[in-house]
Design an enzyme around this catalytic site. Structure first.
Site, short mmCIF file in Angstrom:
data_model
loop_
_atom_site.label_atom_id
_atom_site.label_comp_id
_atom_site.label_asym_id
_atom_site.label_seq_id
_atom_site.Cartn_x
_atom_site.Cartn_y
_atom_site.Cartn_z
N ASN A 9 0.79 -1.07 -0.03
CA ASN A 9 -0.13 -0.04 0.04
C ASN A 9 1.07 1.22 -0.05
O ASN A 9 1.39 1.75 1.06
CB ASN A 9 -0.89 -0.12 1.21
CG ASN A 9 -1.90 1.24 1.34
OD1 ASN A 9 -1.88 1.93 0.39
ND2 ASN A 9 -2.33 1.33 2.40
N LYS A 11 0.22 4.21 -0.40
CA LYS A 11 -0.54 5.33 0.21
C LYS A 11 -0.27 6.75 -0.65
O LYS A 11 -0.33 6.50 -1.95
CB LYS A 11 0.11 5.55 1.64
CG LYS A 11 -0.16 4.30 2.67
CD LYS A 11 -0.09 4.71 4.16
CE LYS A 11 -0.25 3.30 4.69
NZ LYS A 11 0.03 3.51 6.25
N HIS A 95 -9.35 0.72 4.93
CA HIS A 95 -8.31 1.12 5.56
C HIS A 95 -8.45 2.07 6.75
O HIS A 95 -9.40 2.90 6.72
CB HIS A 95 -7.30 1.68 4.68
CG HIS A 95 -5.99 1.69 5.19
ND1 HIS A 95 -5.40 2.67 6.43
CD2 HIS A 95 -4.90 0.88 5.08
CE1 HIS A 95 -4.25 2.27 6.41
NE2 HIS A 95 -3.92 1.17 5.87
N GLU A 97 -7.19 4.24 7.78
CA GLU A 97 -6.87 6.01 7.43
C GLU A 97 -8.23 6.53 6.75
O GLU A 97 -8.45 7.58 6.92
CB GLU A 97 -5.63 6.01 6.56
CG GLU A 97 -4.53 5.87 7.66
CD GLU A 97 -2.99 5.46 6.74
OE1 GLU A 97 -3.09 5.54 5.68
OE2 GLU A 97 -2.36 5.10 7.41
N GLU A 168 -5.75 -5.44 10.36
CA GLU A 168 -4.72 -4.34 10.82
C GLU A 168 -4.94 -3.64 12.16
O GLU A 168 -5.71 -2.51 12.17
CB GLU A 168 -4.59 -3.37 9.56
CG GLU A 168 -4.20 -3.92 8.31
CD GLU A 168 -3.62 -2.84 7.46
OE1 GLU A 168 -2.52 -3.22 6.72
OE2 GLU A 168 -4.44 -1.85 7.18
N GLY A 174 2.27 2.14 10.74
CA GLY A 174 2.91 3.14 10.64
C GLY A 174 3.68 3.69 12.11
O GLY A 174 4.37 4.61 12.24
N SER A 213 3.15 -2.56 10.49
CA SER A 213 4.66 -2.35 10.78
C SER A 213 5.32 -3.94 10.41
O SER A 213 6.22 -4.15 11.06
CB SER A 213 4.87 -1.86 12.23
OG SER A 213 4.42 -0.58 12.41
C1 PEP Z 1 -1.22 -0.14 6.38
O1 PEP Z 1 -1.03 1.05 6.21
O2 PEP Z 1 -1.81 -0.74 5.66
C2 PEP Z 1 0.19 -0.51 6.95
C3 PEP Z 1 0.20 -1.82 7.24
O3 PEP Z 1 1.23 0.44 7.34
P1 PEP Z 1 2.76 0.04 7.66
O4 PEP Z 1 3.34 -1.38 7.20
O5 PEP Z 1 3.67 1.27 7.47
O6 PEP Z 1 2.41 -0.22 9.42
#
Ligand code: PEP
Length: 254
Positions: A9, A11, A95, A97, A168, A174, A213
């Site tokens: 992703n 973003k 997601h 976000e 998630e 993040g 992460s």
């Molecule tokens: C995400 O935003 O879907 C995600 C998993 O981000 P990160 O790997 O940076 O935690």
């Protein structure tokens, strides 16, 4: 046996030049992970560019969101038909976000999943609890509510037949904090059990990815868990060598 999926992703990152470089880097390295389904999900404006670069490869193109509406007077929105038209295989939906910054509710997420499926896109639906929800012991209640909204939606069970779920935990996205393999496995098993209450065959076959992460040094232990079928990768997907190392970790499981 469920095929592992690793999705990047990207973003709201990139320029035409950096997106070309990243796509080429992934294309060059990904052949060493033949047992994994690899997705890259660039911003809308770079989808066609990446689609052209991916032609003839096994890498799948995903978008990061879509409208739940049919084409029409919805300024700024992008619908499923458009994503299909530019060569998308699937789309990330719900997601955290989008839920946090755009007020997407469980009902909206469910409608988007159904809209994507109706036009032949694979919905990759994200669910997860916040830090506060985990700390007050409501992780399963939250995940259960998010899943039930998907399963109760008109056309929801049909759409889920084609969908991928991404668990998630919001507190891990993040932040550099990762759910331990045991914490993630427990939620993945819960998700499968919840789906099995409606359709046990679907529960057994649906791919459930972990996101939050994931890095080259923790991917192997996460992907070794029974119910973790790969990962949705944010930050680490912006560096081709890290993303490819994560694909390789999933390949060893596949
Ligand atoms: C995400 O935003 O879907 C995600 C998993 O981000 P990160 O790997 O940076 O935690």
């Amino acid at each position: 046996m469920r095929k592992p999926v690793v999705a990047g992703n990207w973003k709201m990152n990139g320029t035409q030049a950096s997106v070309t470089a990243l796509t080429n880097g992934v294309l060059t390295g990904v052949r060493s992970a033949p047992k994994v389904e690899v997705w890259v999900c660039p911003p809308y404006v770079y989808l066609s560019q990446v689609a052209n670069a991916l032609k003839g490869s096994a890498i799948k193109l995903g978008a990061q969101d879509l409208s739940d509406r049919a084409p029409g007077a919805y300024t700024g929105d992008i619908c499923a038909e458009m994503l299909k038209d530019v060569g998308c295989h699937g789309v990330i939906i719900g997601h955290s976000e989008r839920r946090a910054y755009h007020g997407e509710t469980d009902a909206v997420v469910a409608r988007k999943m159904v809209a994507a499926h109706a036009k032949g896109l694979i919905p990759m639906v994200c669910i997860g609890e916040t830090r506060e929800e985990r700390e007050n012991g409501s992780t399963e209640a939250v995940i259960g509510r998010q899943l039930d909204a998907l399963m109760d939606a008109d056309g929801g069970m049909r759409a889920l037949q084609a969908a991928v779920i991404a668990y998630e935990p919001v507190w891990a996205i993040g932040t550099g904090l990762t759910a331990s393999p045991e914490q993630a496995q427990a939620v993945h098993a819960f998700i499968r059990t919840r789906i099995a209450t409606r359709n046990s065959a679907l529960a057994a076959k649906i791919q459930i990815l972990y996101g939050g992460s994931v890095k080259p040094d923790n991917a192997g232990e996460l992907f070794a868990m029974d119910d973790i079928d790969g990962g949705l990768i944010g930050g680490a997907s912006l560096k081709d060598s890290d993303f490819l190392a994560i694909c390789e970790a999933a390949n060893s499981r596949g």
